[in-house]
Design an enzyme around this catalytic site. Structure first.
Site, short mmCIF file in Angstrom:
data_model
loop_
_atom_site.label_atom_id
_atom_site.label_comp_id
_atom_site.label_asym_id
_atom_site.label_seq_id
_atom_site.Cartn_x
_atom_site.Cartn_y
_atom_site.Cartn_z
CD GLU A 1 5.47 5.79 16.63
OE1 GLU A 1 4.56 5.24 17.25
OE2 GLU A 1 6.61 5.99 17.10
CG ASN B 1 5.57 27.35 12.11
OD1 ASN B 1 4.45 27.74 12.39
ND2 ASN B 1 6.62 27.62 12.85
NE ARG C 1 -1.49 -1.54 3.64
CZ ARG C 1 -1.67 -1.47 4.95
NH1 ARG C 1 -2.85 -1.12 5.43
NH2 ARG C 1 -0.70 -1.77 5.78
CE LYS D 1 12.78 27.62 14.19
NZ LYS D 1 13.37 28.43 13.13
CG HIS E 1 15.30 32.81 9.07
ND1 HIS E 1 14.42 32.21 8.21
CD2 HIS E 1 15.84 33.86 8.39
CE1 HIS E 1 14.41 32.87 7.06
NE2 HIS E 1 15.26 33.88 7.14
NE ARG F 1 10.82 29.15 2.11
CZ ARG F 1 9.80 30.00 2.01
NH1 ARG F 1 9.63 30.94 2.91
NH2 ARG F 1 8.93 29.89 1.02
CE1 TYR G 1 9.44 26.72 11.70
CE2 TYR G 1 9.24 26.05 9.41
CZ TYR G 1 9.24 27.04 10.37
OH TYR G 1 9.05 28.34 10.01
#
Length: 180
Positions: free
Chosen positions: A28, A49, A23, A72, A62, A59, A132
């Protein structure tokens, strides 16, 4: 789940157990108790997010400052990115050091990034869906960042600089020397 130490203090690569059958797959994506058993760190995540980017979008780098600093747990749902973290904790034995890893929808790795780290990624596939978890709510006034090509960090993004796609904000981030 397997949890591997990275070269950076308190930063971990999380490798899921993937179950395959006719399938498709099942895994997890996070198990708080197992993660705490492997790392001796118990993190309560409060916000999820997600971003969607096209090929060449960078990106970062940060971070959130002060009491709103965020831990995170990052992963790629679709596509492929090169993920980069930098330890920005002055008291850390790995201060100013970086770590890079490929996260994609094939290996399904996740990266646990503690508070006090800068974080960025570049999309290497036609499109990426990046997700995240954060242990603190986002507070706009607590944003911080370091320019992706800071000469003191010497990060190899493995991508032609002329082809990068950056926001105006990310193009104008300060250097590490400007902050520390």
């Amino acid at each position: 789940m397997k949890v591997k130490k990275t070269p950076l203090k308190d930063c971990f690569l999380v490798i899921p157990e993937i179950f395959h059958d006719h399938r498709g797959i099942f895994l997890e994506t996070y198990h708080r108790r197992q993660f705490a058993e492997h790392t001796r760190i118990d993190t309560e995540f409060v916000q999820d997010n997600q971003s969607v980017s096209t090929y060449g979008v960078l990106r970062g780098l940060h971070y959130q400052k002060g009491e709103h600093a965020q831990t995170k747990l990052v992963r790629v749902i679709h596509g492929k990115v090169q993920d980069i973290v930098v330890d920005l904790r002055p008291d850390s034995s790995t201060f100013k050091q970086s770590f890079s890893v490929i996260l994609d929808d094939q290996n399904l790795y996740q990266l646990y990034i503690p508070k006090g780290f800068g974080h960025g990624f570049i999309t290497l596939s036609e499109k990426s869906v990046f997700a995240y978890k954060c242990d603190q709510y986002y507070v706009p006034g607590s944003e911080g960042g370091i320019i992706y090509n800071d000469p003191d960090l010497n990060i190899d993004w493995n991508f032609p600089e002329k082809d990068l796609i950056l926001s105006e904000k990310d193009k104008n981030l300060p250097t590490l020397k400007d902050i520390f």
